[in-house]
Design a protein around this motif. Sequence first.
Motif, mmCIF file in Angstrom:
data_model
loop_
_atom_site.group_PDB
_atom_site.id
_atom_site.type_symbol
_atom_site.label_atom_id
_atom_site.label_comp_id
_atom_site.label_asym_id
_atom_site.label_seq_id
_atom_site.Cartn_x
_atom_site.Cartn_y
_atom_site.Cartn_z
ATOM 1 N N GLN A 36 21.439 44.224 47.022
ATOM 2 C CA GLN A 36 22.397 45.277 46.705
ATOM 3 C C GLN A 36 23.565 45.329 47.678
ATOM 4 O O GLN A 36 24.565 45.988 47.404
ATOM 5 C CB GLN A 36 21.661 46.624 46.657
ATOM 6 N N SER A 37 23.459 44.663 48.842
ATOM 7 C CA SER A 37 24.604 44.598 49.757
ATOM 8 C C SER A 37 25.479 43.392 49.477
ATOM 9 O O SER A 37 26.538 43.231 50.082
ATOM 10 C CB SER A 37 24.141 44.509 51.218
ATOM 11 N N MET A 38 25.031 42.516 48.572
ATOM 12 C CA MET A 38 25.715 41.237 48.393
ATOM 13 C C MET A 38 27.135 41.428 47.865
ATOM 14 O O MET A 38 28.073 40.791 48.341
ATOM 15 C CB MET A 38 24.905 40.381 47.419
ATOM 16 N N LEU A 39 27.291 42.341 46.908
ATOM 17 C CA LEU A 39 28.598 42.477 46.258
ATOM 18 C C LEU A 39 29.664 42.903 47.271
ATOM 19 O O LEU A 39 30.739 42.293 47.359
ATOM 20 C CB LEU A 39 28.494 43.498 45.130
ATOM 21 N N ILE A 40 29.366 43.929 48.074
ATOM 22 C CA ILE A 40 30.362 44.427 49.028
ATOM 23 C C ILE A 40 30.675 43.342 50.059
ATOM 24 O O ILE A 40 31.831 43.146 50.453
ATOM 25 C CB ILE A 40 29.879 45.737 49.698
ATOM 26 N N ILE A 41 29.638 42.573 50.454
ATOM 27 C CA ILE A 41 29.860 41.519 51.445
ATOM 28 C C ILE A 41 30.757 40.426 50.862
ATOM 29 O O ILE A 41 31.713 39.975 51.503
ATOM 30 C CB ILE A 41 28.503 40.923 51.876
ATOM 31 N N LEU A 42 30.464 40.025 49.624
ATOM 32 C CA LEU A 42 31.251 38.937 49.033
ATOM 33 C C LEU A 42 32.702 39.370 48.842
ATOM 34 O O LEU A 42 33.630 38.620 49.162
ATOM 35 C CB LEU A 42 30.640 38.520 47.689
ATOM 36 N N ILE A 43 32.907 40.599 48.343
ATOM 37 C CA ILE A 43 34.287 41.029 48.079
ATOM 38 C C ILE A 43 35.044 41.189 49.385
ATOM 39 O O ILE A 43 36.177 40.712 49.532
ATOM 40 C CB ILE A 43 34.277 42.339 47.264
ATOM 41 N N SER A 44 34.417 41.820 50.393
ATOM 42 C CA SER A 44 35.174 41.977 51.652
ATOM 43 C C SER A 44 35.396 40.628 52.308
ATOM 44 O O SER A 44 36.463 40.398 52.890
ATOM 45 C CB SER A 44 34.484 42.940 52.617
ATOM 46 N N GLY A 45 34.421 39.709 52.199
ATOM 47 C CA GLY A 45 34.629 38.385 52.778
ATOM 48 C C GLY A 45 35.804 37.675 52.147
ATOM 49 O O GLY A 45 36.648 37.098 52.846
ATOM 50 N N LEU A 46 35.879 37.741 50.820
ATOM 51 C CA LEU A 46 36.983 37.080 50.119
ATOM 52 C C LEU A 46 38.324 37.644 50.576
ATOM 53 O O LEU A 46 39.253 36.898 50.915
ATOM 54 C CB LEU A 46 36.801 37.274 48.613
ATOM 55 N N PHE A 47 38.411 38.985 50.653
ATOM 56 C CA PHE A 47 39.702 39.576 51.011
ATOM 57 C C PHE A 47 40.050 39.313 52.469
ATOM 58 O O PHE A 47 41.218 39.069 52.791
ATOM 59 C CB PHE A 47 39.701 41.077 50.708
ATOM 60 N N ILE A 48 39.054 39.350 53.357
ATOM 61 C CA ILE A 48 39.360 39.095 54.771
ATOM 62 C C ILE A 48 39.830 37.649 54.942
ATOM 63 O O ILE A 48 40.790 37.384 55.670
ATOM 64 C CB ILE A 48 38.138 39.432 55.653
ATOM 65 N N GLY A 49 39.185 36.719 54.234
ATOM 66 C CA GLY A 49 39.647 35.337 54.306
ATOM 67 C C GLY A 49 41.062 35.186 53.785
ATOM 68 O O GLY A 49 41.889 34.472 54.357
ATOM 69 N N MET A 50 41.379 35.896 52.694
ATOM 70 C CA MET A 50 42.727 35.796 52.129
ATOM 71 C C MET A 50 43.759 36.379 53.082
ATOM 72 O O MET A 50 44.844 35.814 53.261
ATOM 73 C CB MET A 50 42.760 36.512 50.773
#
Lengths: 258, 156
Positions: free
Chosen positions: A53-67
């Motif tokens: 259940q933490s995966m979604l927030i981690i993936l989305i924030s990771g994508l945006f931080i990388g961008m």
Amino acid sequence: MINALVKLGRNTLSVLAGVGSASIMLFQSIVGKPQPLKMFPLLIRQLYVVGVQSMLIILISGLFIGMVLGLQGYTILVDFGAEQALGPMVSLSLLRELGPVVTALLFAGRAGSALTAEIGLMKATEQLSSLEMMAVDPLRRVVAPRFWAGFISMPLLALMFSAIGIYGGFIVGVQWLGVDDGAFWSVMQANVEWGQDILNGFIKSLVFALVVTWIALYKGYTAEPTSPGISAATTQTVVYSSLAVLGLDFVLTAIMFS
Amino acid sequence: MTTRTMELLVGVFVAAAIAALVFLALQVANNSDATRGETYTLVAKFDNIGGLKVRSPVKVGGVVVGRVSSIQLTGEYYEPIVEMQISTQYDAFPETSTASILTSGLLGEQYVGLEPGFIDDFVMMLEDGDEVPNTNSAIVLENLIGQFLFSQGEEG
């Protein structure tokens, strides 16, 4: 003057007592005769609650931080004609620092606070006492699976965070801003080392996972069984884990990369 | 939610983490053969190593064949001695080879450029622990500027 010293002494003793009882709690819950058949279903359930259940927030924030790293890095590096260095910049900052640290902070907010509130409420509604009445050790039955679930899933989440962050940097840097595709990956590969960067980042996230999950469980287990008590414990979980993660990050960085 | 669905989602979670690790290991990290596997040691003495560091690459014609493993001062004149780990894939450097300290680009990092020398009947091959006899030291920019200013002064 004497009063100030007394206060200092009292505070020091209470901090030490807290650390001591937290260690005893952790020790009692994870050390003991292993019961794989009983523990495994509980662990799966907690892995789902804490990890999946933490995966979604981690993936989305990771994508945006990388961008964002790609975008900011490009605007600075292009002034020096060094935009090929975008790859190592994005990947090293993610693997060494942002991956473990931001994952730990998000994890403390998303999963740590939930663990504290859940266990605190179990205590307030006397579910933990009922377990003890039935001769079931609440430390083994309630705390241990949650601890292992947090300790296992946070490093995995940090890995996903770094990987998708690097992909985010690739999207912005290569596909949008036009850094050369080959240079982006090859300069990255020339600068990122398996042991020095990826493994050290992973060790960092293991340490953070231990600290965050431990603080969350201890705060929940010792929460005052009232509404304000649980709310204070939840706040303390987030505050203490964030401070511990940021402080430990400096220490670990100084040891690993100096 | 049934136990089976939950187990499935946890499985997806772990698989995603493994995929991330594989991506980081294969696509992001350094995989060149020269930094892994069997290596042998060559040493070289320089007058000045400039900005060379431990783990700097050793290149032959631009291809990385090894890395610098230690830099120390040696002998009574305190000459810098550089120890290099070279992949055993490239184990036939003659003793006429030259090691130079070069810079990649104008502002880039420094590396050891190894240049294989000629081979004839009397030339031995370098083996583990041998010293590369011919070396060219790093070019120090301050010294170059100093020489340039000095020669300008002489002319004027």
